[in-house]
Scaffold this active site. Sequence first.
Site: not given
Ligand code: PMP
Length: 401
Positions: A120, A200
């Site tokens: 991500h 996740q």
């Molecule tokens: N890493 C992963 C694997 C995610 O799915 C997400 C959220 N989609 C994030 C990081 C980031 O999380 P947040 O937007 O709550 O900071």
Amino acid sequence: MPLNSPWRTDFPGIQALDAEGQTYLDSAATAQKPQAMLDSLLGYYASGAANVHRAQHLPGERATRAFEASRGKVAQWLNAASSEEIIFTRGTTESLNLLAYGLEPLFAAGDEIVVSALEHHANLLPWQQLALRRGLKLVIMPLDSCGQIDLAQAATLISPRTRLLAVSQLSNVLGRWQPVRELIALAQAQGALSVVDGAQGVLHGRHDVQALGCDFYACSSHKLYGPDGVGLLYGRGTALAQLRHWQFGGEMVLEADYQHARFRPAPLGFEAGTPAISSVIALGASLDYLAGLDQAAVIGHEAALHARLLAGLSARDGIQLIGEPQVALASFTVAEVHSADLAHLLTEQGIAVRAGHHCAMPLLKSLGLPGAIRVSLGLYNDGADLTRFFVALDKALELLR
Ligand code: PMP
């Protein structure tokens, strides 16, 4: 088989969406909240708000006690050795940015940071930018055809030059568990630090940081059926001691004069200013709620729903699953159909799924995909949600093809 969720009625948001004709299949983006969490949030304000760690008066003491109790519940949920190893942030993203800033002095030009091809943006860009600032090399571990980090190749890429490994436990696009323990062992053997993005993974039964053996683990409250605006950063005691302080202000100092200051160690030294008090306390209520459920029943229900989702997708012509998802979600494309068009038609029929690059643009680019549809599940979803999704999908595909 109806595949009912015995927990659905605990989630007023799901019931409100039901009443609006909305089928919520986007829990990997954010989860709906149990009534217990809403009660806690309201209860904190209704019984008198107060700042934490400052005042000696009764409301202040009560807020501090509840806030610190939540830290203990998080430590328990993650199986940290101590609640001192839990820092509250604003989210996974902030936790990872904190690390990339806080660990920066440990790197020298030529050092390597190893990440995977599925990360991500939250677990890619902070490291990428650190590498650019410091003249480091960002090494990308490739995936196999199932969507899993290729361990044999990883073993050749993690080397004496590796200073840090940062890897996601469960991909938000591929829904596949990653061999995180093995990767961490490889990193440790080279003396490198390890960071796990648990955004996740924290949800589906593998959130034991000691079993993983990582130095740091980052996740978000809002995906954990808690309020948004709160993130968690676990750091093993010895690893936390290597972090430089990053935000400066109230309650993070031991001592200050006009020219100098000395800072508290973790966790409070990394929580400058007034934190999200009500939300942290309410996260504790969500964790109490989760801990009170029959864990095997939750995992069994989610697995049965996931199997039905995969079976339904693979029974339809032209649907291309991305990788081989194991849990909670499935991403797919449809031959000759643009995913934005499909998402539009699903949205019009009250189906809430996610379309796009899922904040993992390099992964989708590497697969040659401009975007994909993702269906993701929470413990409140049931067989009827999937039935409505498939009816809507068939109708949309009929129109588009
Ligand atoms: N890493 C992963 C694997 C995610 O799915 C997400 C959220 N989609 C994030 C990081 C980031 O999380 P947040 O937007 O709550 O900071």
